[in-house]
Design an enzyme around this catalytic site. Structure first.
Site, short mmCIF file in Angstrom:
data_model
loop_
_atom_site.label_atom_id
_atom_site.label_comp_id
_atom_site.label_asym_id
_atom_site.label_seq_id
_atom_site.Cartn_x
_atom_site.Cartn_y
_atom_site.Cartn_z
N THR A 14 2.22 -4.20 6.88
CA THR A 14 3.02 -3.22 6.14
C THR A 14 2.25 -2.53 5.03
O THR A 14 1.18 -2.97 4.60
CB THR A 14 4.26 -3.90 5.53
OG1 THR A 14 3.85 -4.84 4.55
CG2 THR A 14 5.10 -4.59 6.60
N ASP A 15 2.86 -1.47 4.52
CA ASP A 15 2.32 -0.77 3.35
C ASP A 15 3.03 -1.31 2.10
O ASP A 15 3.79 -2.29 2.19
CB ASP A 15 2.49 0.74 3.51
CG ASP A 15 3.94 1.19 3.68
OD1 ASP A 15 4.86 0.41 3.34
OD2 ASP A 15 4.14 2.33 4.14
N LEU A 16 2.84 -0.67 0.98
CA LEU A 16 3.43 -1.15 -0.28
C LEU A 16 4.95 -1.14 -0.27
O LEU A 16 5.58 -1.89 -1.00
CB LEU A 16 2.92 -0.31 -1.46
CG LEU A 16 1.46 -0.53 -1.82
CD1 LEU A 16 1.02 0.47 -2.89
CD2 LEU A 16 1.22 -1.95 -2.29
N ILE A 19 7.01 -1.27 4.85
CA ILE A 19 7.22 -0.60 6.13
C ILE A 19 5.93 -0.72 6.95
O ILE A 19 4.82 -0.60 6.41
CB ILE A 19 7.59 0.88 5.91
CG1 ILE A 19 8.95 0.95 5.19
CG2 ILE A 19 7.61 1.65 7.21
CD1 ILE A 19 9.34 2.34 4.75
#
Length: 135
Positions: A14-16, A19
């Protein structure tokens, strides 16, 4: 014959915002293709050792429909669409339950280790063709 591969979204996917990073969907469908091939009784390492042939992605058309999130349980459905003497076309979907999150059409080509086009061995092509859905 569709094949289903289960996976869970880890933090590293995921990203920050939690997601799934868009490129990771490509990793998910790659893993699912590898398991689909195994389920058909194909050994890609043996194919390379015996014939010097490998498969590579030639074309990929993808639609990102909905986001997957950290800790989601997903499945990747792989369905063969076409088999010719040198290529395989697959439909792959990443799903959360019954919801399609990512939809792709992937064209694989058979190559020599030097990167030249090659014919898929006849016995392998027959197994792949047998996996196609009935019309």
């Amino acid at each position: 014959m569709s094949h289903t591969f289960a996976l869970r979204v880890y933090y590293e996917d995921t990203d920050l915002a939690g997601i799934v990073y868009y490129a990771n969907y490509l990793k998910f469908i790659e893993r699912a293709r590898g398991e689909w091939v195994r389920a058909l009784g194909m050994d890609q390492v043996a194919l390379r050792a015996e014939t010097g042939q490998v498969f590579a992605v030639r074309r990929l058309v993808a639609d990102y429909l909905r986001p997957a999130k950290f800790d989601d349980e997903l499945s990747v459905r792989t369905t063969p669409r076409a088999v010719t003497v040198a290529r395989i076309v697959l439909h792959q979907q990443v799903m959360r339950g019954d919801t399609v999150l990512f939809d792709a059409e992937v064209t694989l080509v058979c190559l020599t280790e030097a990167g030249h086009a090659a014919r898929i061995p006849a016995d392998l092509r027959q197994r792949l063709a047998a996996a196609l859905p009935s019309p």
